[in-house]
Design a protein around this motif. Structure first.
Motif, mmCIF file in Angstrom:
data_model
loop_
_atom_site.group_PDB
_atom_site.id
_atom_site.type_symbol
_atom_site.label_atom_id
_atom_site.label_comp_id
_atom_site.label_asym_id
_atom_site.label_seq_id
_atom_site.Cartn_x
_atom_site.Cartn_y
_atom_site.Cartn_z
ATOM 1 N N ILE A 13 9.259 12.228 11.856
ATOM 2 C CA ILE A 13 7.938 12.349 12.466
ATOM 3 C C ILE A 13 7.427 13.771 12.290
ATOM 4 N N GLU A 14 6.246 13.899 11.710
ATOM 5 C CA GLU A 14 5.578 15.196 11.553
ATOM 6 C C GLU A 14 4.240 15.109 12.296
ATOM 7 N N MET A 15 4.180 15.746 13.449
ATOM 8 C CA MET A 15 3.032 15.613 14.346
ATOM 9 C C MET A 15 2.199 16.890 14.349
ATOM 10 N N THR A 16 0.889 16.744 14.202
ATOM 11 C CA THR A 16 -0.052 17.852 14.304
ATOM 12 C C THR A 16 -1.030 17.551 15.424
ATOM 13 N N LEU A 17 -1.244 18.525 16.308
ATOM 14 C CA LEU A 17 -2.211 18.347 17.386
ATOM 15 C C LEU A 17 -3.526 18.994 16.972
ATOM 16 N N ALA A 18 -4.587 18.208 16.956
ATOM 17 C CA ALA A 18 -5.884 18.716 16.508
ATOM 18 C C ALA A 18 -6.990 18.008 17.261
ATOM 19 N N SER A 76 -1.876 12.940 13.193
ATOM 20 C CA SER A 76 -2.782 13.897 13.828
ATOM 21 C C SER A 76 -3.218 13.293 15.157
ATOM 22 N N LEU A 77 -2.950 14.030 16.263
ATOM 23 C CA LEU A 77 -3.178 13.495 17.598
ATOM 24 C C LEU A 77 -4.025 14.448 18.422
ATOM 25 N N PRO A 78 -4.839 13.927 19.362
ATOM 26 C CA PRO A 78 -5.594 14.797 20.277
ATOM 27 C C PRO A 78 -4.630 15.530 21.205
ATOM 28 N N PRO A 79 -4.759 16.849 21.342
ATOM 29 C CA PRO A 79 -3.738 17.662 22.038
ATOM 30 C C PRO A 79 -3.387 17.202 23.444
ATOM 31 N N ASP A 80 -4.378 17.031 24.322
ATOM 32 C CA ASP A 80 -4.067 16.692 25.708
ATOM 33 C C ASP A 80 -3.403 15.326 25.822
ATOM 34 N N MET A 81 -3.910 14.355 25.077
ATOM 35 C CA MET A 81 -3.329 13.020 25.138
ATOM 36 C C MET A 81 -1.930 13.007 24.535
ATOM 37 N N ALA A 82 -1.721 13.821 23.501
ATOM 38 C CA ALA A 82 -0.384 13.912 22.908
ATOM 39 C C ALA A 82 0.603 14.477 23.916
ATOM 40 N N THR A 83 0.220 15.552 24.578
ATOM 41 C CA THR A 83 1.113 16.193 25.541
ATOM 42 C C THR A 83 1.457 15.255 26.689
ATOM 43 N N GLN A 84 0.445 14.534 27.182
ATOM 44 C CA GLN A 84 0.637 13.691 28.360
ATOM 45 C C GLN A 84 1.363 12.388 28.049
ATOM 46 N N VAL A 85 0.997 11.729 26.934
ATOM 47 C CA VAL A 85 1.478 10.365 26.706
ATOM 48 C C VAL A 85 2.041 10.135 25.304
ATOM 49 N N LEU A 86 1.299 10.543 24.265
ATOM 50 C CA LEU A 86 1.653 10.148 22.900
ATOM 51 C C LEU A 86 2.943 10.787 22.409
ATOM 52 N N ALA A 87 3.118 12.089 22.668
ATOM 53 C CA ALA A 87 4.344 12.754 22.223
ATOM 54 C C ALA A 87 5.586 12.179 22.913
ATOM 55 N N PRO A 88 5.580 11.988 24.240
ATOM 56 C CA PRO A 88 6.740 11.332 24.860
ATOM 57 C C PRO A 88 7.035 9.950 24.268
ATOM 58 N N ALA A 89 5.964 9.203 23.913
ATOM 59 C CA ALA A 89 6.174 7.887 23.294
ATOM 60 C C ALA A 89 6.830 8.036 21.926
#
Length: 301
Positions: free
Chosen positions: A126-131, A100-113
């Motif tokens: 990987i099963e990622m949820t943005l919340a 579970s990741l914070p949406p903006d940070m996931a989009t900018q940095v975490l998801a690409p990582a």
């Protein structure tokens, strides 16, 4: 004395106790609730004691159940750590990870990582949820969560991923129309932008080390920082955002600094996970990937 042999059932009992219920344990382990219930009943029958009381909200440990949990869960944690320690990298860095990741940070940095990580370790699912809400890691079955802001002592393992510097910014037009903003106290009555309209405090420090706190009047709230950037560019007010998210706008001049002699406190980003998980080596590898991604981003010109 009859030899006890249902250590798999004991391990599942520990998972059920940690999760606080069969449904939560199902999410955490991926094992169907009916199977967990059946194995729990078999363990109780083998031990000839009642370990849990089932309630509408989950399960409650009986006296015997609490005693068994207290005496066994640390041993299982050590066993899982021992197993993880002897696994080779291919085995250790495999399996399913729910995040579970914070949406903006996931989009900018975490998801690409994570995409980069998955490319190197294809056996990881990987099963990622943005919340943007604070999910319950154990009850909702997440292996790893990332949170913004301070983290209270929750009994979970945690590691700071990054400390993100922030800046107060607004559009040039807004600054021109509000040229009387010269000190932090001038921010109390001007429109500001924030993720929430309540409980907003900006902690500021100047170059001499003087600190102050202001509680601006929020005129526009949205739980996405990308929307707040657009709102600031449109001239709706002042916003306090991580530097890396507004680099483009500052370079283009669509946003400018407000009170440049005062710097807001950085926002902390922290990863949290359960201590006694056999997937600990995989989780730590992902956390290291996140940490490195922010180091690279902050080092970029």
């Amino acid at each position: 004395m009859k030899t006890f042999g249902d250590f798999d059932g004991l391990a599942l009992f520990i998972r059920i106790a940690q999760a606080g219920g069969l449904a939560a344990a199902e999410r955490a382990t991926g094992i169907p609730k009916a199977t967990l219930s059946r194995r729990l009943s078999a363990l109780e029958e083998a031990l000839n004691v009642r370990l849990v009381r089932r309630t509408k909200k989950g399960v409650m440990l009986t006296e015997h159940g609490q005693q068994l949990y207290d005496r066994s869960h640390e041993a299982f944690m050590l066993a899982e750590e021992a197993v993880a320690g002897v696994q080779d990298e291919k085995v250790a860095l495999s399996g399913t990870v729910r995040l579970s990741l914070p949406p903006d940070m996931a989009t900018q940095v975490l998801a690409p990582a994570l995409i980069s990580f998955k490319s190197r370790y294809p056996d990881v699912m990987i099963e990622m949820t943005l919340a943007d809400r604070r999910v319950s890691l154990i009850e909702e079955g997440y292996d790893l969560v990332v949170r913004m802001g301070s983290v209270a002592d929750s009994g979970l393992a945690f590691k700071k991923i990054a400390s993100l510097p922030r800046t107060l910014v607004a559009s040039p037009k807004y600054v021109a129309e509000n040229h009387d903003i010269k000190e932090p106290q001038d921010l109390h009555d001007v429109p500001a932008l924030a993720i929430r309209r309540d409980l907003v405090e900006w902690n500021l420090r100047n170059r001499d080390g003087v600190t102050t706190t202001v509680t601006p009047k929020i005129g526009f709230a949205a739980n996405r920082q990308t929307i707040l950037i657009d709102a600031a560019v449109a001239g709706l007010g002042i916003v306090n955002l991580p530097n890396f998210m507004i680099e483009t706008e500052l370079k283009s001049g669509t946003l400018v600094r407000v009170l440049p002699d005062w710097e807001p406190s950085p926002v902390e980003m922290t990863a949290l996970w359960q201590k006694d998980r056999i997937t600990g080596r995989l989780i730590k590898a992902i956390v290291a990937e996140f940490t490195e991604a922010f180091k690279i981003g902050q080092a970029s010109p």
